[in-house]
Design a protein around this motif. Sequence first.
Motif, short mmCIF file in Angstrom:
data_model
loop_
_atom_site.label_atom_id
_atom_site.label_comp_id
_atom_site.label_asym_id
_atom_site.label_seq_id
_atom_site.Cartn_x
_atom_site.Cartn_y
_atom_site.Cartn_z
N ILE A 125 -125.63 -59.27 -74.96
CA ILE A 125 -124.91 -58.52 -73.92
C ILE A 125 -125.93 -58.04 -72.89
O ILE A 125 -127.02 -57.57 -73.24
CB ILE A 125 -124.15 -57.33 -74.54
N ASP A 126 -125.57 -58.13 -71.63
CA ASP A 126 -126.47 -57.72 -70.56
C ASP A 126 -126.24 -56.28 -70.12
O ASP A 126 -127.19 -55.53 -69.88
CB ASP A 126 -126.28 -58.63 -69.33
N VAL A 127 -124.96 -55.90 -69.99
CA VAL A 127 -124.61 -54.61 -69.40
C VAL A 127 -123.45 -54.00 -70.19
O VAL A 127 -122.53 -54.71 -70.60
CB VAL A 127 -124.19 -54.78 -67.92
N VAL A 128 -123.49 -52.68 -70.39
CA VAL A 128 -122.38 -51.94 -70.98
C VAL A 128 -121.97 -50.84 -70.00
O VAL A 128 -122.79 -49.99 -69.64
CB VAL A 128 -122.74 -51.33 -72.34
N LEU A 129 -120.70 -50.88 -69.57
CA LEU A 129 -120.16 -49.89 -68.63
C LEU A 129 -119.32 -48.89 -69.39
O LEU A 129 -118.36 -49.26 -70.07
CB LEU A 129 -119.33 -50.60 -67.56
N GLN A 130 -119.66 -47.59 -69.28
CA GLN A 130 -119.06 -46.54 -70.08
C GLN A 130 -118.45 -45.44 -69.20
O GLN A 130 -118.73 -45.37 -68.00
CB GLN A 130 -120.12 -45.90 -70.98
N GLY A 131 -117.66 -44.56 -69.82
CA GLY A 131 -117.11 -43.40 -69.14
C GLY A 131 -117.23 -42.19 -70.04
O GLY A 131 -118.26 -41.93 -70.63
N HIS A 132 -116.15 -41.39 -70.13
CA HIS A 132 -115.97 -40.34 -71.13
C HIS A 132 -116.67 -39.02 -70.83
O HIS A 132 -116.13 -37.96 -71.12
CB HIS A 132 -116.40 -40.86 -72.50
N ASP A 133 -117.88 -39.05 -70.22
CA ASP A 133 -118.67 -37.83 -70.11
C ASP A 133 -118.64 -37.18 -68.74
O ASP A 133 -119.32 -36.17 -68.51
CB ASP A 133 -120.12 -38.08 -70.54
N HIS A 134 -117.95 -37.76 -67.78
CA HIS A 134 -117.74 -37.14 -66.47
C HIS A 134 -119.05 -36.68 -65.83
O HIS A 134 -119.13 -35.64 -65.18
CB HIS A 134 -116.76 -35.96 -66.60
N THR A 135 -120.09 -37.46 -66.05
CA THR A 135 -121.38 -37.27 -65.41
C THR A 135 -121.93 -38.66 -65.11
O THR A 135 -121.46 -39.67 -65.66
CB THR A 135 -122.39 -36.54 -66.33
N TYR A 136 -122.95 -38.72 -64.26
CA TYR A 136 -123.57 -40.00 -63.91
C TYR A 136 -124.87 -40.17 -64.70
O TYR A 136 -125.71 -39.26 -64.73
CB TYR A 136 -123.88 -40.04 -62.42
N ALA A 137 -125.04 -41.33 -65.33
CA ALA A 137 -126.28 -41.62 -66.03
C ALA A 137 -126.47 -43.12 -66.16
O ALA A 137 -125.51 -43.85 -66.41
CB ALA A 137 -126.30 -40.98 -67.42
N ARG A 138 -127.68 -43.57 -65.98
CA ARG A 138 -128.01 -44.97 -66.27
C ARG A 138 -129.28 -45.01 -67.10
O ARG A 138 -130.16 -44.15 -66.99
CB ARG A 138 -128.16 -45.79 -64.98
N THR A 139 -129.37 -46.00 -67.95
CA THR A 139 -130.47 -46.06 -68.91
C THR A 139 -131.55 -47.05 -68.50
O THR A 139 -131.39 -47.81 -67.55
CB THR A 139 -129.95 -46.49 -70.30
N TYR A 140 -132.63 -47.01 -69.26
CA TYR A 140 -133.59 -48.10 -69.24
C TYR A 140 -132.97 -49.26 -70.01
O TYR A 140 -131.86 -49.16 -70.54
CB TYR A 140 -134.90 -47.67 -69.90
N GLN A 141 -133.68 -50.37 -70.10
CA GLN A 141 -133.23 -51.49 -70.93
C GLN A 141 -133.47 -51.12 -72.40
O GLN A 141 -134.60 -50.80 -72.79
CB GLN A 141 -134.00 -52.76 -70.57
N LEU A 142 -132.42 -51.16 -73.20
CA LEU A 142 -132.50 -50.70 -74.58
C LEU A 142 -132.19 -51.82 -75.57
O LEU A 142 -131.35 -52.69 -75.29
CB LEU A 142 -131.52 -49.55 -74.82
N THR A 143 -132.84 -51.76 -76.73
CA THR A 143 -132.52 -52.66 -77.84
C THR A 143 -132.40 -51.84 -79.12
O THR A 143 -132.84 -50.70 -79.19
CB THR A 143 -133.60 -53.74 -78.05
N SER A 144 -131.81 -52.46 -80.13
CA SER A 144 -131.77 -51.83 -81.45
C SER A 144 -133.17 -51.86 -82.06
O SER A 144 -133.96 -52.77 -81.80
CB SER A 144 -130.79 -52.59 -82.34
N ASP A 145 -133.48 -50.86 -82.91
CA ASP A 145 -134.78 -50.87 -83.59
C ASP A 145 -134.74 -51.64 -84.91
O ASP A 145 -135.73 -51.73 -85.63
CB ASP A 145 -135.29 -49.45 -83.82
N GLY A 146 -133.57 -52.17 -85.27
CA GLY A 146 -133.46 -53.03 -86.43
C GLY A 146 -133.37 -52.31 -87.77
O GLY A 146 -133.36 -52.97 -88.82
N LYS A 147 -133.29 -50.99 -87.76
CA LYS A 147 -133.23 -50.23 -89.01
C LYS A 147 -131.79 -49.90 -89.38
O LYS A 147 -130.89 -49.99 -88.56
CB LYS A 147 -134.05 -48.94 -88.87
N GLN A 148 -131.60 -49.52 -90.64
CA GLN A 148 -130.29 -49.14 -91.14
C GLN A 148 -130.10 -47.63 -91.04
O GLN A 148 -131.01 -46.86 -91.32
CB GLN A 148 -130.12 -49.59 -92.59
N TYR A 149 -128.88 -47.22 -90.66
CA TYR A 149 -128.59 -45.80 -90.50
C TYR A 149 -127.24 -45.47 -91.11
O TYR A 149 -126.39 -46.33 -91.31
CB TYR A 149 -128.60 -45.42 -89.01
#
Length: 519
Positions: free
Chosen positions: A373-397
């Motif tokens: 996936i290249d981009v994820v477009l979100q809502g819910h928090d009624h504020t503006y925010a954009r991230t750096y490029q993120l990946t999973s760290d591969g660990k279990q939670y």
Amino acid sequence: MFYLKKNKKRMLALCLSAALSVGSLTVYAATEQWNDASLTPAFTTKTAVSEHTDWADWKANWDKIKTNYEQVALIPGSDFSKLNFGWYSKEKANEAVVRIADNKDMKNAKEFKGTCTEGTVINGVQYYSNKVTADGFEPNTTYYYQVKLNGKWQQAHEYKTGDPHNFSFMYVGDPQIGASKGQVPNESAVEQSEDVAARNDAYNWNKTLNSALAQHPEINFLVSPGDQINEPAGNNAEKHLLQEYEYSGYLSATAFRNLPQAVAIGNHDCLTTSYQNHFNVPNPFTAETNSTVAGHGYYYTYGSALFIVINANNYNAADHKALVEKAVKENPNAKWRIVVMHQDIYGSGLDHSDSDGIILRNQLTPIFDANDIDVVLQGHDHTYARTYQLTSDGKQYDDFAEYKVGQHGQDHKVLDNKLKSDSAFKEYYTSQNRCYTIADMKQGTLVNPEGVFYMTSNSATGSKFYNLIEQQQDYVAARSQTWRPTYSVINITDDKFTINTYDAQTGTPIDEAYSIIKR
């Protein structure tokens, strides 16, 4: 310009309430900042609302607008060549019918037929849900469409296609018509009721869309990550009537006569069947095992982009994994893969970004990575925010399954209450959601970057705003709360994705552009 209103007495009451709460975390709520329609100027753009040119006129016509349940929603089809239609009718027909022509007189029009099924009862009247898919649309062409409503052909409306190799769409956050209830407008000393709030917010929704389209006529369709309406729960007649008032206000935007919209299910949409009765989404993922009554996730392509719309009110990540994999498998050559979802698993708002918003973070992040996936477009928090490029760290939670109680909506309060009352649990919960790695911190234009870009949109109507969380998260590249409605314009070509975000009234950028190039 847009104006903001504060109710100092209510703010004081909130502060006193917080001060008296001993041994628990502060209970957050919408701020006193909002967009008061009684203080906004008349529609002034080139695409102004023809029937309702100012606030006084809008108020005078509101009783007609809010009860106009039979408005048509255009929705992108499963691919560029198709267009979906959804609308209510009072009469039951054997088939729903739309006709398409290349001229306004509708000469040699082609008819397309679909379904007319029992929809919902509004104020004691049975309405039917009509759904039709038309196809054969060519790039850069002007068409006209008509729907048959209660046995009569309605006015013809124009629909222009764009260039699938170079297109733009408007990305908005939480219109949430009716969310300004309880606020006190300038023209009154009385808090707004649900009905008055819907009137206020629908007016401002029209303004935002009209301003955006005047400033960016290149926009081909709209994407919303959910919460089209505010009234969240209750199947009694009064609640249902308010929900439909809000949908009427939302769909009243004249822009929607010509502009397709691809909307997600928000937590305020998910507890009523009205969403799926109004919107004829393409490729609904009916295999979803924990779907909400509002409907399902879905997917569609537009040019070189694949859009996957997740019903994140469903806490079963296996359903979302299956949907993403199905969409990717059926569209292996899509250059761009974009997910749209309501809950902001990487946001920066005070109300949700470190609580219910991230309940699916440690499950969805590796799913997005695995499916490129290249981009994820979100809502819910009624504020503006954009991230750096993120990946999973591969660990279990820990997936906190015990707090994923049924469907979303009010159910997230189980988790919220635990987080607010137990600081040790909150610390553990936070630790189990540090499941990401910052793959790339470059800004501006990135070429073939690793990871996924996450974006959270602010309110497009000003019906409700939240504060930013006090401590900016390390994954956030940029954020803001301007207390003014905003919208984004995303342009996609075969090798470039670009997002710009603007103040809804002035058209002024609120952040620098962010682009991804694929070679």
